[in-house]
Design an enzyme around this catalytic site. Sequence first.
Site, PDB file in Angstrom:
ATOM      1  N   HIS A   1     -30.949  11.258 -30.306  1.00  0.00           N
ATOM      2  CA  HIS A   1     -29.558  11.119 -30.726  1.00  0.00           C
ATOM      3  C   HIS A   1     -29.498  10.292 -32.006  1.00  0.00           C
ATOM      4  O   HIS A   1     -30.497   9.699 -32.421  1.00  0.00           O
ATOM      5  CB  HIS A   1     -28.723  10.455 -29.614  1.00  0.00           C
ATOM      6  CG  HIS A   1     -29.193   9.087 -29.248  1.00  0.00           C
ATOM      7  ND1 HIS A   1     -29.928   8.823 -28.118  1.00  0.00           N
ATOM      8  CD2 HIS A   1     -29.071   7.906 -29.895  1.00  0.00           C
ATOM      9  CE1 HIS A   1     -30.216   7.544 -28.079  1.00  0.00           C
ATOM     10  NE2 HIS A   1     -29.718   6.958 -29.154  1.00  0.00           N
TER      11      HIS A   1
HETATM   12  C1  T46 Z   1     -30.902   3.899 -28.956  1.00  0.00           C
HETATM   13  C2  T46 Z   1     -32.238   3.901 -28.323  1.00  0.00           C
HETATM   14  C3  T46 Z   1     -33.254   3.130 -29.110  1.00  0.00           C
HETATM   15  C4  T46 Z   1     -25.204   1.745 -21.276  1.00  0.00           C
HETATM   16  O1  T46 Z   1     -24.393   1.848 -20.337  1.00  0.00           O
HETATM   17  N1  T46 Z   1     -25.115   0.679 -22.131  1.00  0.00           N
HETATM   18  C5  T46 Z   1     -25.963   0.517 -23.172  1.00  0.00           C
HETATM   19  O2  T46 Z   1     -25.838  -0.458 -23.936  1.00  0.00           O
HETATM   20  C6  T46 Z   1     -26.996   1.508 -23.367  1.00  0.00           C
HETATM   21  C7  T46 Z   1     -27.959   1.378 -24.540  1.00  0.00           C
HETATM   22  C8  T46 Z   1     -27.074   2.567 -22.514  1.00  0.00           C
HETATM   23  N2  T46 Z   1     -26.188   2.675 -21.482  1.00  0.00           N
HETATM   24  C9  T46 Z   1     -26.326   3.792 -20.524  1.00  0.00           C
HETATM   25  C10 T46 Z   1     -26.060   5.172 -21.121  1.00  0.00           C
HETATM   26  C11 T46 Z   1     -26.965   6.076 -20.286  1.00  0.00           C
HETATM   27  O3  T46 Z   1     -26.292   6.447 -19.093  1.00  0.00           O
HETATM   28  O4  T46 Z   1     -27.680   3.816 -20.085  1.00  0.00           O
HETATM   29  C12 T46 Z   1     -28.137   5.154 -19.903  1.00  0.00           C
HETATM   30  C13 T46 Z   1     -29.390   5.418 -20.716  1.00  0.00           C
HETATM   31  O5  T46 Z   1     -29.050   5.437 -22.123  1.00  0.00           O
HETATM   32  P1  T46 Z   1     -29.677   6.483 -23.132  1.00  0.00           P
HETATM   33  O6  T46 Z   1     -29.970   7.736 -22.464  1.00  0.00           O
HETATM   34  O7  T46 Z   1     -28.790   6.537 -24.352  1.00  0.00           O
HETATM   35  O8  T46 Z   1     -31.067   5.724 -23.498  1.00  0.00           O
HETATM   36  P2  T46 Z   1     -32.109   6.053 -24.628  1.00  0.00           P
HETATM   37  O9  T46 Z   1     -33.334   5.309 -24.299  1.00  0.00           O
HETATM   38  O10 T46 Z   1     -32.223   7.513 -24.865  1.00  0.00           O
HETATM   39  O11 T46 Z   1     -31.464   5.423 -25.976  1.00  0.00           O
HETATM   40  C14 T46 Z   1     -31.273   4.028 -26.103  1.00  0.00           C
HETATM   41  C15 T46 Z   1     -29.890   3.691 -26.665  1.00  0.00           C
HETATM   42  O12 T46 Z   1     -28.883   4.317 -25.862  1.00  0.00           O
HETATM   43  C16 T46 Z   1     -29.725   4.145 -28.095  1.00  0.00           C
HETATM   44  O13 T46 Z   1     -28.564   3.568 -28.655  1.00  0.00           O
HETATM   45  O14 T46 Z   1     -30.784   3.843 -30.169  1.00  0.00           O
HETATM   46  O15 T46 Z   1     -32.263   3.473 -26.967  1.00  0.00           O
END
Ligand code: T46
Length: 133
Positions: free
Chosen positions: A50
């Site tokens: 993303h």
């Molecule tokens: C990024 C990379 C490096 C939250 O509720 N609060 C938060 O602050 C974050 C970061 C995530 N979430 C929830 C959203 C999803 O349901 O946690 C779950 C996993 O998040 P996501 O699938 O977006 O995780 P990654 O590892 O793909 O990405 C993350 C960050 O979201 C993103 O901003 O830059 O790490």
Amino acid sequence: MSLFHWIDFPPLGDERGSLVALEANKTIPFEIKRVYYIFGTKEGVSRGFHAHSDLKQVAVCVTGSCRMVLNNGKQKEAVWLDSPTKGLLIEEMVWREMHEFSLDCVLLVMASEYYDESDYIRSYDEFIQKVGE
Ligand code: T46
């Protein structure tokens, strides 16, 4: 739009070991509103895929390593995060993917904004369209 910048964190070591101190608007070039960390990533799992419309982040592997692939629509580069004294500054409108997490990886991220799902661009086609505008 730049892809990324490295920030060297000065290690405050002495004979007992090492310590890194991070301060908002000093070592980290923005007001930190949120800190999160990713750990326990299973073998072979990739994350990210993303971009963010309006978010700056600094990521540091405090333990272990992972490979991040960054893409601003014009350039694409892969970097290894593998040092607790090196932070990766990623600004807005950069597509990111994280791969090859070591089992002990703890990826700490400092963010300039509170969590807001509407800031995420999770479709690569939409991202390419937006950077072309
Ligand atoms: C990024 C990379 C490096 C939250 O509720 N609060 C938060 O602050 C974050 C970061 C995530 N979430 C929830 C959203 C999803 O349901 O946690 C779950 C996993 O998040 P996501 O699938 O977006 O995780 P990654 O590892 O793909 O990405 C993350 C960050 O979201 C993103 O901003 O830059 O790490």
